[in-house]
Design an enzyme around this catalytic site. Structure first.
Site, PDB file in Angstrom:
ATOM      1  CG  ASP A   1       8.614  12.912  -9.177  1.00 13.99           C
ATOM      2  OD1 ASP A   1       9.142  11.911  -8.657  1.00 13.99           O
ATOM      3  OD2 ASP A   1       8.141  13.851  -8.514  1.00 13.99           O
TER       4      ASP A   1
ATOM      5  CG  HIS B   1       8.339  12.893  -4.567  1.00 17.48           C
ATOM      6  ND1 HIS B   1       7.795  13.243  -5.778  1.00 17.48           N
ATOM      7  CD2 HIS B   1       7.298  12.803  -3.711  1.00 17.48           C
ATOM      8  CE1 HIS B   1       6.489  13.382  -5.658  1.00 17.48           C
ATOM      9  NE2 HIS B   1       6.154  13.109  -4.406  1.00 17.48           N
TER      10      HIS B   1
ATOM     11  CB  SER C   1       3.242  11.839  -4.544  1.00 22.41           C
ATOM     12  OG  SER C   1       3.265  13.209  -4.244  1.00 22.41           O
TER      13      SER C   1
END
Length: 714
Positions: free
Chosen positions: A230, A93, A649
């Site tokens: 991810d 992402h 992240s």
């Protein structure tokens, strides 16, 4: 130390304190987002006790310091260098916009994934960069925060900017490739300077299919168990001398000072886990009044408006692959903190966080009264009055931002153009026209029109009349007879501001009659009025919050304290392990079998769909050397009790030797209030296992050259 103080102490050495005895666990959660240059010795000693095998100097000070492998990824995420040729791992992402920007309906890299078979195939990305932290140091004495404490926010920013410019000049005289940031810490009680070296030629190397890179989507966001792979892979390029440079075909892969090695032996419950990364923002020192404002005046209206916007985007994305590609990133961004706000409010209420914080503030008040520290400065009655005055304005600011700044592109452009016009009598006009950047890859007219239609209708229902821009008068009494749709159609038909590459002659009388421009003028006027009323209140509140933080740190001076996150590099440490909530045992990892079970629900749940080829690969069980030797299972994602937030992240999760276990990508639903209070019992970081990453690169991507570059022996 009494139980209330334990709940709100901001020390890493605090023991686990249960809000609910049923949630107790044997894991030793060590809260804290620690700056590295001044890491307290007591914190490092605790890290060693829990399994850290690295000398303290190898975290920050040495030529081979681990922090040199960790990067600020493009100003919104974290990444880690994993090879001697400048490969960087981050989350899928985090690379989403880059992947989307290279995607077309014919070559949809978001849907199908991407792998560059050689250096020449690696794809450059505009406006992307990575930053390596070089040094951080305390400059509080140079700033003298007491002397600027009561400055307005604008005056304080002007002062800090001017000092920052002086320091930048000093740094660049020594090394022209460095950048410096001067930021407040501890609510402005301290100031640190950080130097960075930025690299601007960043190329996409590998991306999994979106079915894997964001498996579970909105359904699983902030939830456990997870099976999301991810990750995405980029490479940093330099000029021929190894220095930062703009994109050029002549550039070469970076030769980093330090890179992270992949952990081969996996993990087990209780193993030491450490994260280095760039957490964006926390508010652990925030007062009870600030938490109340956050819950009801920020989160509640944000949830309401984003729900409407996401419904519109989802409808148009489902109807068109081209629209899906354009709006996938916008939808994901909106949805992420929509769900976060829902979870945070749930936690605030279930933990009775506001009530508990107020009880703790009574202790702080007693400390101030008994010691005289900040007596006459820290005033809880004044703080309450200020927040009471801000509440309704703050609610309207959230509604305003979500409607006009984070919704349809039309009002955003309208305000930008209106803001370009100088005040009457400013003299000679230097700029005669305005041209917007090309938005063809991110804009669909039908989607944008419906976003504007639904959000302006909703805004009128939610807002007080005082805060309605003047275009509402036009809708109801200007010939449209209350027909919102007719007004929106009129705007798009007769305004020039959404026409691609149109040169808008903003000082011409003709353009100043443009209905989009006229809308923008009204929005700008209302925006200025609203923010002006809020600004003075926030300035006064910031002073009280600064005093509160100072009082807390002084009252608990026998314990180390960390500053709230502000997107500077931080270290957090803890252990691998799950959590219990009543009779629910989370476990600490997920397996390929659990992924297969979710894929079976793909017909009913969109977010669990995956291509037949992916399903066949997982079902084959050909996991080889990527299978965990201890459990005999293929681990996909795992839990640790590290202390992270947005911005983390893509952060690397290291074991005690400094080897890479995985990449952090989420937190769990049970502890979404952790940005304002770390839950020592339930807060968990969700990370993708680096072996799952390697498995997809190898078995799905057939990217042998990357496996070899990473030093993985098969």
């Amino acid at each position: 130390m009494n139980e209330m103080k334990k709940l709100f102490m901001l020390a890493a050495l605090a023991g686990a304190t249960a809000f609910n005895s049923q949630m107790a666990t044997t894991a030793k959660a060590d809260e804290g987002m620690w700056t590295l240059f001044d890491l307290p010795q007591a914190v490092y000693d605790k890290m060693v006790e829990e399994g850290c095998q690295m000398p303290c100097d190898e975290l920050y000070n040495s030529d081979n310091a681990l922090m040199k492998a960790v990067v600020n990824f493009s100003g919104y995420c974290t990444g880690v260098v994993v090879s001697p040729n400048g490969l960087v791992f981050t989350n899928h992402h985090c690379g989403f916009d880059a992947i989307r920007s290279h995607s077309t309906v014919e070559h949809d890299y978001m849907r199908d994934g991407f792998f560059a078979k050689n250096y020449e195939d690696e794809l450059p990305n505009e406006d992307m960069y990575v930053s390596f932290m070089v040094e951080q140091y305390d400059v509080t004495d140079r700033v003298n925060p007491d002397s600027i404490a009561e400055f307005s926010r604008d005056d304080r920013r002007t002062y800090i900017d001017s000092l920052e410019n002086v320091m930048i000049k000093e740094v660049r005289e020594k090394d022209s490739t460095l950048r410096l940031e001067l930021l407040p810490f501890y609510e402005g009680n301290k100031y640190y300077a950080t130097t960075y070296r930025d690299y601007f030629d960043i190329r996409l190397v590998f991306a999994p299919t979106s079915s894997m890179g964001k498996f579970g989507g909105d359904t699983d966001n902030w939830m456990w168990p997870r099976q999301t792979c991810d990750f995405s892979v980029f490479r940093v390029y330099t000029d021929s001398l190894g220095k930062p440079a703009a994109y050029s075909k002549k550039n070469i892969p970076m030769k980093p000072e330090r890179w992270a090695h992949v952990a081969k032996d996996g993990y087990k419950p209780g193993d030491f886990a450490m994260i280095l990364g760039y957490p964006g923002s926390t508010e652990r020192y925030l007062s009870s009044y600030g938490i109340h404002l956050m819950r009801d005046a920020e989160n509640v209206p944000r949830i309401q408006v984003r729900g409407i916007k996401q419904q519109v985007m989802r409808k148009h994305m489902d109807e068109s692959e081209a629209v899906r590609i354009k709006y996938d990133s916008k939808y994901a961004t909106s949805s992420n903190y929509w769900k976060n706000s829902i979870g945070m409010n749930r936690c605030i209420d279930s933990l009775q966080l506001i009530q508990q914080k107020r009880a703790y503030e009574e202790q702080v008040k007693q400390y101030v009264d008994s010691t005289g520290y900040l007596k006459g400065k820290l005033d809880f009655d004044k703080m309450k009055q200020l927040y009471d005055s801000l509440y309704n304005l703050g609610k309207h600011l959230t509604l305003w931002n979500e409607t006009f700044y984070r919704g349809s592109e039309f009002p955003q452009r309208a305000m930008k153009v209106a803001g370009e016009l100088p005040l009457q009598g400013e003299g000679k006009l230097k700029k005669q026209f305005y041209v917007f950047e090309d938005n063809s890859s991110t804009y669909d007219e039908a989607t944008d029109k419906e976003l504007l239609l639904e959000t302006i209708k909703n805004y009128e229902k939610q807002a007080d009349k005082e805060w309605l821009p003047d275009f509402y008068e036009k809708i109801h009494r200007g010939g449209f007879k209350g027909d919102y749709e007719a007004y929106v159609n009129y705007l798009y038909k007769h305004s020039k501001i959404m026409e691609p590459k149109e040169r808008l002659y903003i000082y011409s009388r003709k353009f100043q009659k443009d209905p989009g421009y006229r809308m923008g003028v009204g929005l700008e006027a209302m925006d200025t009025k609203l923010r002006g009323k809020i600004r003075k209140l926030r300035d006064s509140i910031a002073i009280q919050e600064r005093y509160l933080c100072a009082a807390v740190v002084r009252m608990e001076q026998d314990m180390p304290h960390y500053s709230d996150a502000n997107f500077t590099m931080r270290l957090t440490y803890g252990q691998v392990g799950g959590f219990r909530n009543g009779n629910y045992d989370s476990g600490y990892y997920t397996t390929a079998e659990s992924l297969i079970e979710k894929m079976k629900q793909g017909d009913q749940i969109r977010d669990y769909r995956a291509e037949d080829s992916i399903q066949a690969l997982i079902k084959s069980g050909d996991f080889g050397e990527y299978r965990d030797k201890g459990t005999g299972k293929m681990h996909l994602c795992f839990l640790t009790n590290n202390d992270i937030t947005g911005g983390n992240s893509g952060s690397p999760v290291f074991n005690g030797k400094g080897e890479l276990l995985g990449l952090a990508f989420d937190g769990n639903w049970e502890a979404l209030s952790s940005d304002i209070l770390f839950d020592n019992v339930s807060a968990r970081t969700i990370s993708v296992d680096i072996r799952f990453v390697m498995y997809l690169i190898d078995k799905w991507g057939k990217a042998g050259r990357l496996i070899e570059e990473l030093g993985i022996q098969k």
